[in-house]
Scaffold this active site. Structure first.
Site, PDB file in Angstrom:
ATOM      1  N   LEU A   1       0.658  -1.170  -0.364  1.00 51.16           N
ATOM      2  CA  LEU A   1       0.323  -0.020   0.286  1.00 51.16           C
ATOM      3  C   LEU A   1       0.877   1.415  -0.288  1.00 51.16           C
ATOM      4  O   LEU A   1       0.616   2.293  -0.706  1.00 51.16           O
ATOM      5  CB  LEU A   1      -0.986  -0.165   0.938  1.00 51.16           C
ATOM      6  CG  LEU A   1      -1.941  -1.467   1.400  1.00 51.16           C
ATOM      7  CD1 LEU A   1      -2.672  -1.049   2.080  1.00 51.16           C
ATOM      8  CD2 LEU A   1      -2.695  -1.070  -0.124  1.00 51.16           C
ATOM      9  N   GLY A   2       1.655   1.005   1.042  1.00 50.18           N
ATOM     10  CA  GLY A   2       3.375   2.369   0.614  1.00 50.18           C
ATOM     11  C   GLY A   2       3.969   2.504   1.888  1.00 50.18           C
ATOM     12  O   GLY A   2       3.634   1.496   2.171  1.00 50.18           O
TER      13      GLY A   2
ATOM     14  N   GLY B   1       6.041   4.734   4.834  1.00 47.37           N
ATOM     15  CA  GLY B   1       6.271   6.166   5.229  1.00 47.37           C
ATOM     16  C   GLY B   1       6.982   6.201   6.511  1.00 47.37           C
ATOM     17  O   GLY B   1       8.756   4.968   6.469  1.00 47.37           O
ATOM     18  N   GLY B   2       8.025   6.914   6.963  1.00 47.04           N
ATOM     19  CA  GLY B   2       8.261   6.637   8.142  1.00 47.04           C
ATOM     20  C   GLY B   2       9.349   5.998   9.367  1.00 47.04           C
ATOM     21  O   GLY B   2      10.107   5.438   9.675  1.00 47.04           O
ATOM     22  N   PHE B   3       7.344   5.151   9.559  1.00 45.13           N
ATOM     23  CA  PHE B   3       7.935   3.678  10.095  1.00 45.13           C
ATOM     24  C   PHE B   3       8.033   2.169   9.553  1.00 45.13           C
ATOM     25  O   PHE B   3       8.895   1.621   9.915  1.00 45.13           O
ATOM     26  CB  PHE B   3       6.062   3.684  10.875  1.00 45.13           C
ATOM     27  CG  PHE B   3       6.431   1.722  12.028  1.00 45.13           C
ATOM     28  CD1 PHE B   3       5.959   2.931  13.810  1.00 45.13           C
ATOM     29  CD2 PHE B   3       6.033   1.038  11.211  1.00 45.13           C
ATOM     30  CE1 PHE B   3       5.872   2.066  14.532  1.00 45.13           C
ATOM     31  CE2 PHE B   3       5.563  -0.169  11.965  1.00 45.13           C
ATOM     32  CZ  PHE B   3       5.762   0.619  13.819  1.00 45.13           C
ATOM     33  N   GLY B   4       8.042   1.987   8.060  1.00 42.24           N
ATOM     34  CA  GLY B   4       7.993   1.028   7.650  1.00 42.24           C
ATOM     35  C   GLY B   4       7.063   0.737   6.480  1.00 42.24           C
ATOM     36  O   GLY B   4       5.909   1.959   6.339  1.00 42.24           O
ATOM     37  N   PRO B   5       6.815  -0.197   5.163  1.00 42.29           N
ATOM     38  CA  PRO B   5       5.939  -0.595   4.886  1.00 42.29           C
ATOM     39  C   PRO B   5       4.075  -1.329   5.108  1.00 42.29           C
ATOM     40  O   PRO B   5       4.542  -1.739   6.523  1.00 42.29           O
ATOM     41  CB  PRO B   5       6.416  -1.801   3.652  1.00 42.29           C
ATOM     42  CG  PRO B   5       7.576  -2.184   5.091  1.00 42.29           C
ATOM     43  CD  PRO B   5       8.300  -0.760   5.887  1.00 42.29           C
TER      44      PRO B   5
ATOM     45  N   LYS C   1       1.584  -2.749   9.364  1.00 43.64           N
ATOM     46  CA  LYS C   1       2.590  -1.827   8.889  1.00 43.64           C
ATOM     47  C   LYS C   1       3.428  -2.878   9.913  1.00 43.64           C
ATOM     48  O   LYS C   1       3.417  -3.223  11.080  1.00 43.64           O
ATOM     49  CB  LYS C   1       1.807  -0.780   9.928  1.00 43.64           C
ATOM     50  CG  LYS C   1       3.665   0.396   9.853  1.00 43.64           C
ATOM     51  CD  LYS C   1       3.108   1.928  10.875  1.00 43.64           C
ATOM     52  CE  LYS C   1       1.749   2.464  10.333  1.00 43.64           C
ATOM     53  NZ  LYS C   1       1.786   3.622  11.243  1.00 43.64           N
TER      54      LYS C   1
ATOM     55  N   ASP D   1       1.934  15.256  14.962  1.00 48.25           N
ATOM     56  CA  ASP D   1       2.608  15.235  13.917  1.00 48.25           C
ATOM     57  C   ASP D   1       0.861  15.064  12.951  1.00 48.25           C
ATOM     58  O   ASP D   1       0.394  14.189  11.469  1.00 48.25           O
ATOM     59  CB  ASP D   1       3.325  13.499  13.803  1.00 48.25           C
ATOM     60  CG  ASP D   1       3.521  13.055  11.970  1.00 48.25           C
ATOM     61  OD1 ASP D   1       4.628  14.486  11.792  1.00 48.25           O
ATOM     62  OD2 ASP D   1       3.590  12.156  12.029  1.00 48.25           O
TER      63      ASP D   1
END
Length: 457
Positions: A84-85, A87-91, A113, A208
């Protein structure tokens, strides 16, 4: 070692159990049951909370504990087709839970996630997500279904949000522009989520708030996600929380950037930035524009305080299909939220009240796409009249009629505009008609889950 000990205390599933927790409830458990656990509680080495107190109150009440093997089955071994995408956390991967994998849990699509151990976020952000979303429940916060903690693996399982995040919906190329009332609906939902966090007896500062952290379901209901940077707000006589400056460029409040002092009003500034993005259709930073227009807030601030310049501010993709009075009120609200002085910013509860009034405004112009159903021609109207109608459709009859009335001939390529008359049936599809009932769809009450019991300090 201190962090590992904390994890062992809160999330025993991450480690092999050495001893069975005592069944006897301590006095501290009664005290704990009436308040929300915070990250500050975990950092306090003298906390009287026992393993059974924390695990039963935080983990056992709302969240499911998944194994890594179960999540591999849910996502088809994290297949690329389910990606899906990131971010800073992970895939993030899409998956589906059914009875065979987890009996008793409702069959549903989910988003899984994975924590990227080499990414910008780490164990503490993962832990914050579990602690906050494991206890907080509200229609405008994304639902955390469960987690997985095996060895070095850290995963989170959320409800699946069909339309992804606001950033993609608002700024993606070659996509249909979000209608005016849809944008206001999203703003109201996100504002309600923040108002709920700020209204807690132990306030939560989101820290955030940005377009990519606002998820949308199939009906464009907004839900806040990603609580990795969230902090417990000041309590008692405290005026702020001092913390390391973190966040995303363009969204952070100026006083937070300069001093590291964090308050709920810092979130209000960030909300003002997102509201500005919804109004203008521009991202907070756009390097493709002229230098003076690259930073959205700096470019828009002079326009926000001048109602006469509203047309220069509003997203041109709306093609004029928006409430002018609503746009003026929204611009004035954004200007207040973006005040350099935090004391002049409104509270999120007042922001919600202001935005909800915009859903009722009915001064949105009729859309440019109008379909006119022609009147049927009777038997007596056939013959020459039918032939004339045919010529009109081809553009010839219209020219002849104009010439007979002495009207100037239209130039080639000029698109004739029909005046809608009462003698013709018509079907008009507008933004107002499609979203007249949006306000009723918004969930206003704030709901608690099992772990969300308040106690005054």
């Amino acid at each position: 070692m201190g962090f590992k000990a904390t994890l062992r205390t809160i999330l025993p599933s991450c480690f092999k159990a050495q001893k069975t927790a005592p069944k006897r409830k301590s006095r501290a458990s009664k005290q704990f049951s009436s308040t929300r656990l915070s990250l500050s509680d975990l950092s306090n080495s003298g906390s009287p909370l026992s393993i059974s107190d924390i695990s039963s109150s935080v983990i056992g009440s709302n969240l499911h504990i998944f194994t890594l093997q179960e999540l591999k089955l849910i996502t088809h071994d994290f297949a690329a087709s389910n990606y899906l995408g990131e971010g800073g956390f992970g895939p993030v991967y899409k998956g589906f839970i059914h009875d065979k994998i987890r009996p008793g849990l409702e069959a549903q699509p989910v988003a899984v996630k994975l924590l990227d151990l080499d990414g910008t976020q780490g164990h503490m952000e993962w832990l914050a997500e579990v602690i906050f979303l494991g206890q907080l429940r509200h229609p405008h916060l994304v639902k955390l279904i469960g987690y997985c903690c095996e060895d070095e693996h850290r995963l989170l399982v959320y409800e699946y949000m069909t339309r992804g995040n606001l950033e993609n919906q608002l700024f993606r190329r070659y996509s249909i522009s979000l209608p005016w009332l849809t944008r206001i609906k999203i703003a109201v939902g996100a504002a309600k989520g923040l108002a709920f966090l700020h209204g807690e007896e132990k306030p939560v500062i989101y820290r955030d708030f940005k377009a990519s952290n606002i998820l949308l379901d199939s009906d464009f209901n907004a839900k806040l996600s990603d609580f990795g940077l969230a902090k417990d707000g000041p309590e008692g006589d405290e005026t702020h929380v001092s913390t390391r400056v973190m966040g995303t460029q363009g969204y952070a409040a100026p006083e937070y950037i300069m001093t590291g002092h964090l308050t709920t009003l810092s979130d209000v500034y960030s909300f003002g930035v997102v509201l500005l993005e919804l109004l203008t259709g521009r991202p907070v930073v756009d390097k493709s524009r002229l230098s003076k227009e690259q930073r959205l807030v700096e470019w828009a601030r002079p326009l926000l305080k001048d109602p006469q310049k509203i047309d220069r501010l509003i997203d041109p993709r709306l093609e004029g299909q928006f409430s002018r009075e609503g746009a003026k009120k929204a611009a004035a609200l954004a200007y207040q939220c973006l005040s350099h002085h935090s004391k002049f910013r409104p509270t999120m509860s007042n922001v919600v009240k202001t935005l909800e009034t915009l859903l009722d405004m009915d001064d949105i112009p009729v859309g440019p796409f109008v379909y006119i159903v022609p009147k049927e021609v009777g038997k007596k109207g056939q013959g020459k009249e039918a032939e004339d109608n045919k010529k009109e459709n081809e553009g010839e009859g219209m020219e002849r009629e104009k010439k007979a009335k002495g009207l100037p001939r239209r130039h080639k390529g000029y698109r004739h505009k029909h005046r809608l008359s009462s003698s013709r049936s018509r079907a008009v599809y507008t933004d107002t008609a499609l979203y007249r009932t949006l306000k009723n769809d918004l969930d206003s009450p704030m709901k608690w889950g099992k772990g969300g019991i308040n106690r005054k300090n």
